[in-house]
Design a protein around this motif. Structure first.
Motif, PDB file in Angstrom:
ATOM      1  N   LEU A   1       2.572   6.134  -3.063  1.00 41.29           N
ATOM      2  CA  LEU A   1       3.599   7.028  -3.613  1.00 41.29           C
ATOM      3  C   LEU A   1       3.507   7.112  -5.131  1.00 41.29           C
ATOM      4  O   LEU A   1       3.663   8.192  -5.712  1.00 41.29           O
ATOM      5  CB  LEU A   1       4.985   6.549  -3.192  1.00 41.29           C
ATOM      6  CG  LEU A   1       5.370   6.861  -1.754  1.00 41.29           C
ATOM      7  CD1 LEU A   1       6.722   6.224  -1.423  1.00 41.29           C
ATOM      8  CD2 LEU A   1       5.426   8.353  -1.531  1.00 41.29           C
ATOM      9  N   ILE A   2       3.258   6.003  -5.765  1.00 40.61           N
ATOM     10  CA  ILE A   2       3.122   6.009  -7.226  1.00 40.61           C
ATOM     11  C   ILE A   2       1.908   6.836  -7.642  1.00 40.61           C
ATOM     12  O   ILE A   2       1.979   7.625  -8.587  1.00 40.61           O
ATOM     13  CB  ILE A   2       3.032   4.559  -7.755  1.00 40.61           C
ATOM     14  CG1 ILE A   2       4.373   3.864  -7.587  1.00 40.61           C
ATOM     15  CG2 ILE A   2       2.587   4.538  -9.210  1.00 40.61           C
ATOM     16  CD1 ILE A   2       4.353   2.379  -7.862  1.00 40.61           C
ATOM     17  N   MET A   3       0.811   6.690  -6.946  1.00 39.23           N
ATOM     18  CA  MET A   3      -0.398   7.459  -7.272  1.00 39.23           C
ATOM     19  C   MET A   3      -0.176   8.964  -7.053  1.00 39.23           C
ATOM     20  O   MET A   3      -0.629   9.786  -7.862  1.00 39.23           O
ATOM     21  CB  MET A   3      -1.586   6.978  -6.435  1.00 39.23           C
ATOM     22  CG  MET A   3      -2.040   5.571  -6.775  1.00 39.23           C
ATOM     23  SD  MET A   3      -2.537   5.398  -8.481  1.00 39.23           S
ATOM     24  CE  MET A   3      -4.094   6.215  -8.440  1.00 39.23           C
ATOM     25  N   LEU A   4       0.531   9.321  -6.000  1.00 41.23           N
ATOM     26  CA  LEU A   4       0.826  10.743  -5.761  1.00 41.23           C
ATOM     27  C   LEU A   4       1.732  11.308  -6.844  1.00 41.23           C
ATOM     28  O   LEU A   4       1.537  12.441  -7.302  1.00 41.23           O
ATOM     29  CB  LEU A   4       1.451  10.926  -4.381  1.00 41.23           C
ATOM     30  CG  LEU A   4       0.495  10.838  -3.206  1.00 41.23           C
ATOM     31  CD1 LEU A   4       1.264  10.892  -1.883  1.00 41.23           C
ATOM     32  CD2 LEU A   4      -0.533  11.951  -3.257  1.00 41.23           C
ATOM     33  N   ALA A   5       2.730  10.538  -7.274  1.00 42.92           N
ATOM     34  CA  ALA A   5       3.622  10.999  -8.339  1.00 42.92           C
ATOM     35  C   ALA A   5       2.858  11.178  -9.645  1.00 42.92           C
ATOM     36  O   ALA A   5       3.061  12.173 -10.374  1.00 42.92           O
ATOM     37  CB  ALA A   5       4.771  10.019  -8.521  1.00 42.92           C
ATOM     38  N   LEU A   6       1.963  10.256  -9.963  1.00 46.81           N
ATOM     39  CA  LEU A   6       1.157  10.383 -11.179  1.00 46.81           C
ATOM     40  C   LEU A   6       0.208  11.577 -11.103  1.00 46.81           C
ATOM     41  O   LEU A   6       0.017  12.289 -12.097  1.00 46.81           O
ATOM     42  CB  LEU A   6       0.369   9.098 -11.427  1.00 46.81           C
ATOM     43  CG  LEU A   6       1.206   7.892 -11.862  1.00 46.81           C
ATOM     44  CD1 LEU A   6       0.338   6.638 -11.926  1.00 46.81           C
ATOM     45  CD2 LEU A   6       1.871   8.150 -13.185  1.00 46.81           C
TER      46      LEU A   6
ATOM     47  N   PHE B   1       0.801  -1.219   0.000  1.00 45.80           N
ATOM     48  CA  PHE B   1       0.000   0.000   0.000  1.00 45.80           C
ATOM     49  C   PHE B   1       0.842   1.283   0.000  1.00 45.80           C
ATOM     50  O   PHE B   1       0.560   2.199  -0.781  1.00 45.80           O
ATOM     51  CB  PHE B   1      -0.978   0.008   1.176  1.00 45.80           C
ATOM     52  CG  PHE B   1      -1.889   1.182   1.163  1.00 45.80           C
ATOM     53  CD1 PHE B   1      -2.929   1.262   0.246  1.00 45.80           C
ATOM     54  CD2 PHE B   1      -1.692   2.243   2.030  1.00 45.80           C
ATOM     55  CE1 PHE B   1      -3.753   2.361   0.208  1.00 45.80           C
ATOM     56  CE2 PHE B   1      -2.513   3.345   2.001  1.00 45.80           C
ATOM     57  CZ  PHE B   1      -3.562   3.409   1.090  1.00 45.80           C
ATOM     58  N   PRO B   2       1.886   1.427   0.836  1.00 45.04           N
ATOM     59  CA  PRO B   2       2.683   2.667   0.778  1.00 45.04           C
ATOM     60  C   PRO B   2       3.335   2.889  -0.585  1.00 45.04           C
ATOM     61  O   PRO B   2       3.393   4.025  -1.070  1.00 45.04           O
ATOM     62  CB  PRO B   2       3.736   2.474   1.871  1.00 45.04           C
ATOM     63  CG  PRO B   2       3.149   1.481   2.796  1.00 45.04           C
ATOM     64  CD  PRO B   2       2.308   0.574   1.951  1.00 45.04           C
TER      65      PRO B   2
END
Length: 156
Positions: A22-27, A17-18
């Motif tokens: 992080l990937i979703m926030l970067a996208l 999940f973490p």
């Protein structure tokens, strides 16, 4: 009945999940920065289109029109009108290092129209890009438009 085995997969989602977050926030950050750059480019293209149209009509040579019934453009007037118009229409707090060039091209053949080409470029700040490794924090945007004054009986 077989004996119950301990589930070794239990809690593995907790570890993933973490990383997924992080990937979703970067996208999401890249999406926002792309939208900012796209909006700035649209503003620049709209400003160059308006400047080209205004320069094609306001830079007409009165002498050529009234004495010879011809449409001619004055290069210095085209530059002045186009540069002034782009700087009026573009937000200076968003566009840094704005450069504008305008060029009037004579007709290619008899009966053809003059052509005004306005080009502009600037740099726009990214909102999240400054925090991303390898990013300069700014994006270059460019806009270009052309316009031509036309006589009612003219055509090429």
């Amino acid at each position: 009945m077989p004996p119950a085995r301990p589930d070794r997969q239990r809690g593995s989602t907790l570890l993933l999940f973490p990383a997924a977050l992080l990937i979703m926030l970067a996208l999401a950050a890249m999406t926002v920065d792309s939208a900012i750059a796209f909006m700035a480019q649209r503003q620049l293209v709209n400003a160059t289109a308006a400047a080209a149209n205004d320069a094609a009509t306001e830079a007409l040579s009165d002498r050529a029109f009234y004495e010879g019934d011809r449409i001619e453009l004055t290069q210095s007037a085209v530059e002045r009108v186009a540069v002034d118009r782009v700087f009026q229409l573009v937000d200076p707090s968003r566009h840094h290092g704005l450069t504008v060039t305008a060029q009037a091209s004579a007709p290619a053949a008899a009966g053809c129209s003059w052509t005004v080409r306005v080009r502009a470029s600037s740099r726009v700040d990214e909102l999240f890009g400054r925090a991303m490794p390898g990013s300069s924090g700014q994006v270059a945007v460019h806009g270009e438009s052309t316009a031509s004054p036309r006589q009612l009986d003219g055509g090429c």
